[in-house]
Design an enzyme around this catalytic site. Structure first.
Site, PDB file in Angstrom:
ATOM      1  N   ARG A 115       0.856  -1.194   0.000  1.00  0.00           N
ATOM      2  CA  ARG A 115       0.000   0.000   0.000  1.00  0.00           C
ATOM      3  C   ARG A 115       0.890   1.242   0.000  1.00  0.00           C
ATOM      4  O   ARG A 115       1.652   1.443   0.948  1.00  0.00           O
ATOM      5  CB  ARG A 115      -0.892  -0.007   1.245  1.00  0.00           C
ATOM      6  CG  ARG A 115      -1.837   1.184   1.388  1.00  0.00           C
ATOM      7  CD  ARG A 115      -2.567   1.122   2.732  1.00  0.00           C
ATOM      8  NE  ARG A 115      -3.224  -0.162   2.927  1.00  0.00           N
ATOM      9  CZ  ARG A 115      -3.671  -0.605   4.105  1.00  0.00           C
ATOM     10  NH1 ARG A 115      -3.504   0.129   5.202  1.00  0.00           N
ATOM     11  NH2 ARG A 115      -4.266  -1.787   4.192  1.00  0.00           N
ATOM     12  N   HIS A 124       1.859  -2.048   5.629  1.00  0.00           N
ATOM     13  CA  HIS A 124       1.636  -2.413   4.230  1.00  0.00           C
ATOM     14  C   HIS A 124       2.605  -1.680   3.304  1.00  0.00           C
ATOM     15  O   HIS A 124       2.979  -2.204   2.254  1.00  0.00           O
ATOM     16  CB  HIS A 124       0.202  -2.053   3.814  1.00  0.00           C
ATOM     17  CG  HIS A 124      -0.844  -3.015   4.295  1.00  0.00           C
ATOM     18  ND1 HIS A 124      -1.207  -4.135   3.589  1.00  0.00           N
ATOM     19  CD2 HIS A 124      -1.614  -3.010   5.405  1.00  0.00           C
ATOM     20  CE1 HIS A 124      -2.167  -4.779   4.236  1.00  0.00           C
ATOM     21  NE2 HIS A 124      -2.429  -4.117   5.344  1.00  0.00           N
ATOM     22  N   GLU A 136      -6.880  -7.703  13.881  1.00  0.00           N
ATOM     23  CA  GLU A 136      -7.485  -7.884  12.557  1.00  0.00           C
ATOM     24  C   GLU A 136      -7.233  -9.311  12.075  1.00  0.00           C
ATOM     25  O   GLU A 136      -6.093  -9.661  11.754  1.00  0.00           O
ATOM     26  CB  GLU A 136      -6.898  -6.874  11.554  1.00  0.00           C
ATOM     27  CG  GLU A 136      -7.145  -5.425  11.929  1.00  0.00           C
ATOM     28  CD  GLU A 136      -6.500  -4.437  10.959  1.00  0.00           C
ATOM     29  OE1 GLU A 136      -5.703  -4.863  10.098  1.00  0.00           O
ATOM     30  OE2 GLU A 136      -6.790  -3.231  11.071  1.00  0.00           O
TER      31      GLU A 136
END
Length: 268
Positions: A106, A151, A240
């Site tokens: 990301r 990320h 998560e």
């Protein structure tokens, strides 16, 4: 030459100089986009069987629009992370499952987009699905949004498990009625993933991997993903169920900003 014509010539010369000065920086500022280091790869080149549903390339995410930096729906990872994911996939295929990635590398510009969105307290377009029980003023304090993301280092991915044969997932239609991400699987947005108890990117404590309220088949599915990946060097983020990082990271302290595109992987 008259004084007037001399003045006019001087004015013309000055204007020409100004135009030249302003024109040069425009060309100079068109610098090329940053490129990925040579050990970043497209996951598909390492394992084409892993399903890719790159959510941030679409408007179906907590922001409600395509995120900055996602030029193509492409999973990019460091090669060690991609090869480890390939090994995990081989284990799951033998059990009639496949991995599916929602997000991989990301760029920092995407993280910056998340931060701008989180600071705009009036934008709650996707609240009913992704954070129905969380006040938007709490997103930073509760750790759902941060100014840096693992990320961006290239070895972290968000993923799930899908039972074979893979069933297609219908596209999200912007403006459609939203259902809480922790609703029963038959009620929330359809995803061909096995039932993990919540949808991806569900801002709720029910997303904690080992939340005691998640039991039965849902817990079994989470533990299958967790045990498969942890046996191959991945570390789960406890908050998560979908978030894993391959260790050791090739770039533990570097946050990259090249766009998510095939062009970022070309060397010339």
């Amino acid at each position: 030459m008259t004084r007037l014509s001399t003045a006019v010539r001087g004015l013309v010369t000055t204007l020409a100089t100004l135009l030249a000065v302003t024109a040069v920086p425009t060309a100079a500022q068109a610098k090329p986009e940053p490129k990925a280091p040579k050990d970043f790869v497209a996951l598909r080149s390492v394992d084409p069987t892993i399903v890719q549903e790159m959510r941030y390339f679409t408007p179906h995410n907590f922001v409600g629009e395509r995120i900055d930096g996602y030029r193509q729906p492409l999973c990019i990872l460091t090669r060690p992370a991609a090869e480890a994911l390939h090994r995990a996939q081989k284990r799951l295929l033998r059990q009639s499952y496949t991995l599916k990635v929602y997000d991989c590398y990301r760029p920092q510009r995407a993280v910056d987009h998340f931060v701008r969105w989180a600071e705009d307290l009036d934008d709650e377009a996707m609240k009913d699905e992704f954070y129905p029980n969380v006040d938007k003023t709490r997103l930073f304090a509760d750790g759902y949004i941060a100014e840096k993301s693992g990320h961006s280092r290239g070895s972290t991915m968000d993923l799930t498990i899908v039972r074979l044969p893979v069933k297609p997932t219908r596209p999200y239609v912007p403006g459609e009625p939203l259902v809480p991400c922790f609703a029963a699987q038959a009620e929330r947005f359809p995803d061909n993933s096995v039932d993990m108890g919540t949808g991806f990117d569900c801002f709720d404590t029910l997303s904690h991997t080992l939340d005691p309220r998640i039991q039965g088949e849902q817990r079994t599915n989470r533990l299958l993903l967790k045990s498969t990946l942890e046996a191959l060097g991945f570390v789960n983020l406890a908050e998560e169920w979908w978030h894993y990082t391959f260790k050791p990271e090739p770039y533990p302290d570097t946050y990259f900003d090249f766009p998510v595109s095939r062009k970022s992987l070309t060397r010339h």
